[in-house]
Design a protein around this motif. Structure first.
Motif, PDB file in Angstrom:
ATOM      1  N   THR A 176      35.257 108.000  47.190  1.00 48.07           N
ATOM      2  CA  THR A 176      35.938 109.404  46.931  1.00 48.07           C
ATOM      3  C   THR A 176      37.298 109.182  47.670  1.00 48.07           C
ATOM      4  O   THR A 176      38.448 109.801  47.295  1.00 48.07           O
ATOM      5  N   VAL A 177      37.260 108.769  49.038  1.00 46.87           N
ATOM      6  CA  VAL A 177      38.469 108.546  49.690  1.00 46.87           C
ATOM      7  C   VAL A 177      39.568 107.799  48.703  1.00 46.87           C
ATOM      8  O   VAL A 177      40.890 108.261  48.674  1.00 46.87           O
ATOM      9  N   ILE A 188      45.332 107.348  54.753  1.00 46.91           N
ATOM     10  CA  ILE A 188      46.567 107.797  54.344  1.00 46.91           C
ATOM     11  C   ILE A 188      47.368 106.872  55.369  1.00 46.91           C
ATOM     12  O   ILE A 188      48.650 106.326  55.088  1.00 46.91           O
ATOM     13  N   SER A 189      47.196 106.911  56.514  1.00 44.72           N
ATOM     14  CA  SER A 189      47.737 106.345  57.560  1.00 44.72           C
ATOM     15  C   SER A 189      47.930 104.713  57.520  1.00 44.72           C
ATOM     16  O   SER A 189      49.039 103.999  57.937  1.00 44.72           O
ATOM     17  N   VAL A 198      47.670 121.030  60.067  1.00 46.21           N
ATOM     18  CA  VAL A 198      48.150 119.601  59.463  1.00 46.21           C
ATOM     19  C   VAL A 198      47.104 118.595  60.149  1.00 46.21           C
ATOM     20  O   VAL A 198      47.220 118.569  61.273  1.00 46.21           O
ATOM     21  N   VAL A 199      46.197 118.040  59.324  1.00 44.46           N
ATOM     22  CA  VAL A 199      45.167 117.333  60.021  1.00 44.46           C
ATOM     23  C   VAL A 199      45.281 115.947  60.319  1.00 44.46           C
ATOM     24  O   VAL A 199      44.531 115.102  60.743  1.00 44.46           O
ATOM     25  N   ASN A 200      46.408 115.237  59.457  1.00 45.28           N
ATOM     26  CA  ASN A 200      46.539 113.633  59.574  1.00 45.28           C
ATOM     27  C   ASN A 200      47.842 113.521  60.544  1.00 45.28           C
ATOM     28  O   ASN A 200      48.516 114.226  60.591  1.00 45.28           O
ATOM     29  N   ALA A 223      51.337 115.391  54.030  1.00 47.02           N
ATOM     30  CA  ALA A 223      50.477 116.601  54.923  1.00 47.02           C
ATOM     31  C   ALA A 223      49.412 116.723  54.495  1.00 47.02           C
ATOM     32  O   ALA A 223      49.260 117.245  53.221  1.00 47.02           O
ATOM     33  N   VAL A 224      48.260 116.650  55.100  1.00 42.74           N
ATOM     34  CA  VAL A 224      46.917 117.086  54.776  1.00 42.74           C
ATOM     35  C   VAL A 224      46.772 118.273  55.149  1.00 42.74           C
ATOM     36  O   VAL A 224      46.554 118.462  56.722  1.00 42.74           O
TER      37      VAL A 224
END
Ligand code: G3H
Length: 536
Positions: free
Chosen positions: A299-300, A339-340, A380-382, A396-397
């Protein structure tokens, strides 16, 4: 993440990706590439360089800002080439039209390097995706040729019903105004232009707001491959050049990929509502529903490409993610880590995924969504999310997102990803039902019974439900459309041939006289329409 390192010295650009300024003065009208001596619009690349201590967008060229007079000249050229259906192009045999299109595609292939480089400079699309856009367009044209051959073969036999013979074929509609989007300025523009053209219509092509000079290398190929006036190009401010085209009432088809707002604004200017046919690919807010038993790694992976390919600037991008509360923390952690791991940089750099954004004011627009969500309780969690520098915006998550936030309903068309937790499946279902748009949706999970329960309500709200897969347009042979404010008409290789044509038939009651007339016409090859020739 070292954002400062994105924009380098000019000397660091590899030789083969350097660009010489292109000041386009030319436009194609009535088979001639004319030179414009009036005002031009400067083109700023999303790619920035340091100039006198300031980071500034590189000026890579300019394009003509044509006026009303030129707009009407271009209209006249397309109308004349169609000549009420009597023009050389609309009356040409399918075989001959295919020959011209093949000539065009051969010439186009020779321009790959130039066009791909301009895609990177004008819209910031990375090299791999820019190459894919070019190659996919070539494949689309070739598939269109094959599909038309098939259509012609099927239409080359006569029908006989109730004592009447008929030959039923698809005929062109007239003058088509084609306007493409900036995110696929070549591919999506051509997915309407080519089918419209090959069906015998004449074309006025208005490039997107970004990604304009990348079509310049193709002007000679258009001029040399098709009869004069069949393809015309127009550039400039929409208010100045599109108004006169529409208010003339002489446009027969308006093909547009962009926002519903702009489509409707233009459409309303046409005085003859029933004459004008519309073919639209419009906005979308494709939701992704992650069920509690979803394979998180898969899923990711799909959510990263689904939400961030070309920095989220795809109409089909996943624009809101609903995650079951039980797995939300794990999903967010893995999603943020993924994402990182994405490489940031300039489009031609090896393996780069995230690149600068072409749209004016886009960074501010992204920040507005982030700030609005933060003010209403999201975070913003990431890592590094929402950091930005000039034209670059780091994804931005946002979590937890709720319906009070702008990002919940509005189409962000960029790298901001809202995540909504749910414990009751009716929440995402209601979201889809209440949405103003209805293009696609994705469901992630393992339990087939649960998935089946979701498929049935979803297929009547959107036009493609993807299982454990991101939303996407391709393969291009699949139907691509949407409900509500997402689309008008269906595009796929074969469907597009249909939307840009109309069924027309020649019918005759069976009689000795009529049988003889039909026989003579066929035997002597006296009509391009009435023919039973098989197209090899
Ligand atoms: O921008 C909308 C495009 O049709 C998306 O196409 O799903 O192949 O990227 P894609």
């Amino acid at each position: 993440m070292n954002m400062e390192a994105i924009f380098k010295e000019k000397t660091a650009i590899p030789e083969k990706f350097r660009i010489n300024r292109i000041d386009q003065k030319e436009y194609l009208v009535d088979g001639t590439i004319k030179t414009w001596n009036g005002a031009c619009q400067e083109i700023l690349s999303p790619i920035c360089f340091m100039n006198d201590g300031d980071l500034t967008q590189e000026a890579i060229g300019s394009y003509p800002l044509l006026g009303e007079k030129e707009s009407l000249e271009i209209l006249d050229s397309a109308v004349k080439a169609y000549n009420n259906g009597k023009g050389t192009w609309p009356t040409m045999s399918v075989e001959e039209r295919i020959k011209c299109t093949k000539q065009f595609v051969s010439a186009m292939k020779t321009k790959r390097t130039e066009v791909v480089n301009l895609l990177m400079w004008e819209i910031g699309k990375n090299l791999a995706d820019s190459e894919k856009e070019f190659d996919r367009t070539i494949e689309y044209i070739e598939a269109t040729i094959n599909s038309l051959k098939e259509l012609d073969r099927v239409s080359s036999r006569f029908a006989y019903e109730q004592g009447i013979f008929a030959q039923i074929r698809r005929a062109p509609l007239g003058v088509v105004l084609c306007m493409g989007p900036y995110n696929y300025p070549l591919n999506e523009t051509f997915t309407t232009l080519i089918p419209a053209l090959i069906m015998g219509n004449t074309i006025i092509l208005k490039p997107a707001k970004y990604g304009i000079i990348l079509l310049r290398p193709l002007l000679e190929a258009f001029r040399d491959s098709f009869p004069k006036g069949v393809v015309n190009t127009i550039y400039g401010d929409g208010k100045v050049i599109i108004g006169p085209l529409m208010t003339s009432g002489k446009i027969d088809v308006f093909a547009f990929i962009g926002s519903a707002f702009v489509a409707n604004l233009i459409e309303r200017q046409h005085p003859k509502a029933n004459r004008l046919k519309t073919v639209y690919g419009l906005g979308a807010k494709n939701p992704c529903v992650v069920l509690e038993d979803a394979d998180i790694d898969l899923t990711v992976k799909e959510c990263v490409v689904g939400s961030l390919t070309f920095n989220g600037q795809r109409c089909t991008a996943l624009k809101i993610i609903f995650v079951h509360q039980k797995i939300a923390d794990e999903f967010i952690k893995k999603f943020s880590d993924a994402i990182s791991a994405l490489k940031i940089g300039l489009p031609w750099e090896e393996g780069v995924f995230l690149t600068p954004l072409p749209e004016n004011n886009k960074i501010k627009y992204m920040l507005d969504y982030v700030n609005d969500a933060i003010a209403k309780g999201a975070k913003v969690v990431n890592k590094d999310g929402a950091s930005n520098l000039k034209t670059f915006f780091y994804p931005a998550v946002l979590y937890p997102v709720n319906k009070e936030m702008k990002i919940y309903n509005e189409e962000q068309f960029g790298p901001v990803i809202p995540i909504v937790p749910f414990d009751d499946i009716s929440i995402p279902i209601k979201y889809i039902e209440e949405s103003e748009v209805g293009q696609q949706a994705s469901i992630f999970g393992k339990d087939y019974e649960r998935i089946a329960e979701l498929i049935d309500p979803m297929v009547n709200q959107v036009c493609r439900v993807n299982i454990n897969s991101q939303c996407q347009r391709g393969p291009d042979t699949f139907p691509f459309t949407g409900r509500k404010d997402s689309a008008d008409g269906t595009l796929s290789v074969s469907d597009a041939l249909r939307v840009f044509s109309i069924r027309t038939l020649v019918a005759a009651k069976e009689s000795e006289l009529n049988n003889d007339i039909l026989n003579q016409i066929l035997k002597n090859h006296q009509s391009k329409f009435l023919t039973t020739d098989y197209l090899f």
